[in-house]
Write an enzyme that holds these catalytic residues in place. Structure first.
Site, PDB file in Angstrom:
ATOM      1  N   HIS A 163       0.824  -1.211   0.000  1.00  0.00           N
ATOM      2  CA  HIS A 163       0.000   0.000   0.000  1.00  0.00           C
ATOM      3  C   HIS A 163       0.856   1.258   0.000  1.00  0.00           C
ATOM      4  CE1 HIS A 163       0.835   0.769   4.300  1.00  0.00           C
ATOM      5  NE2 HIS A 163       0.757  -0.552   4.449  1.00  0.00           N
ATOM      6  N   CYS A 179       2.081  -3.287   6.650  1.00  0.00           N
ATOM      7  CA  CYS A 179       2.634  -4.403   5.879  1.00  0.00           C
ATOM      8  C   CYS A 179       3.809  -3.904   5.045  1.00  0.00           C
ATOM      9  CB  CYS A 179       1.532  -5.011   5.012  1.00  0.00           C
ATOM     10  SG  CYS A 179       0.244  -5.859   5.969  1.00  0.00           S
TER      11      CYS A 179
END
Length: 205
Positions: A163, A179
């Site tokens: 992301h 993440c």
């Protein structure tokens, strides 16, 4: 045969121009994007080291073109182009980014996604995250940034995401949460290259 001073200067200028064209134009790559749903300002280049900025590089791999390779220890992500080339991006890796290794595939992807902290994140830092338990809409202040790519295995969400981020200074670092984060300009570029079902390989130390 003599060479005039003007001719020498013109030739030298052309040589310099040719040299300049061999490297990426980072100011162009990271320019403002006013066409976005939430217009992105130009990224301050001084906040990210040159080696962590997006560029095409030599990359020998057995993985076919179209594969994403996340090199977690090196804080790099590669999109395999084929013929020994790849697009390389700098990444930041959060705690959740160490929870997946091996192969997965892109289950879905989203533009300006909403974000909901995981139960673990709420337990670790309730003062910061509990207020977002119902979800935070997409936008410039959203931790998932401009795009999110969701990784699946066997039809199930791994909870592992690639992301964007609104913290460019975190690229190249290990973070306490999240993440795999990319610069917003970079995750938009990657998002446009990939399709659901595409293969992702995550390398861990």
């Amino acid at each position: 045969m003599s060479i005039s001073r003007r001719g020498l200067l013109v030739g030298f200028s052309a040589l310099l121009a040719g040299c300049a064209e061999t490297g990426p134009n980072f100011r162009l790559l990271y320019a403002a994007r006013p066409e976005e749903k939430f217009p992105l300002p130009a990224m301050p280049l001084e906040r990210v080291k040159p080696e962590l900025r997006r560029q095409e590089v030599a990359y020998e791999t057995a993985h076919p073109a179209g594969t994403i390779v996340v090199d977690t220890p090196m804080r790099r992500l590669y999109y395999v182009l084929g013929d020994g080339r790849a697009m390389r991006y700098g990444i930041g890796v959060g705690r959740e980014g160490y929870a997946l290794a091996g192969s997965a595939y892109i289950g879905r992807k989203a533009e300006w996604p909403s974000w909901t902290p995981t139960p673990n994140m709420i337990r670790r830092d309730p003062d910061r995250n509990l207020r977002y338990a119902g979800g935070l809409p997409g936008g410039l202040n959203n931790p998932l940034g401009a795009r999110a790519i969701y990784l699946y295995r066997d039809g199930r969400d791994t909870m592992f995401r690639i992301h964007g981020t609104n913290q460019p200074q975190s690229i190249g670092l290990a973070m306490s949460s999240g993440c795999v984060r990319m610069l917003n300009h970079d995750v938009i570029d990657l998002y446009e290259r990939v399709t659901p079902g595409g293969r992702v390989v995550v390398l861990q130390a």
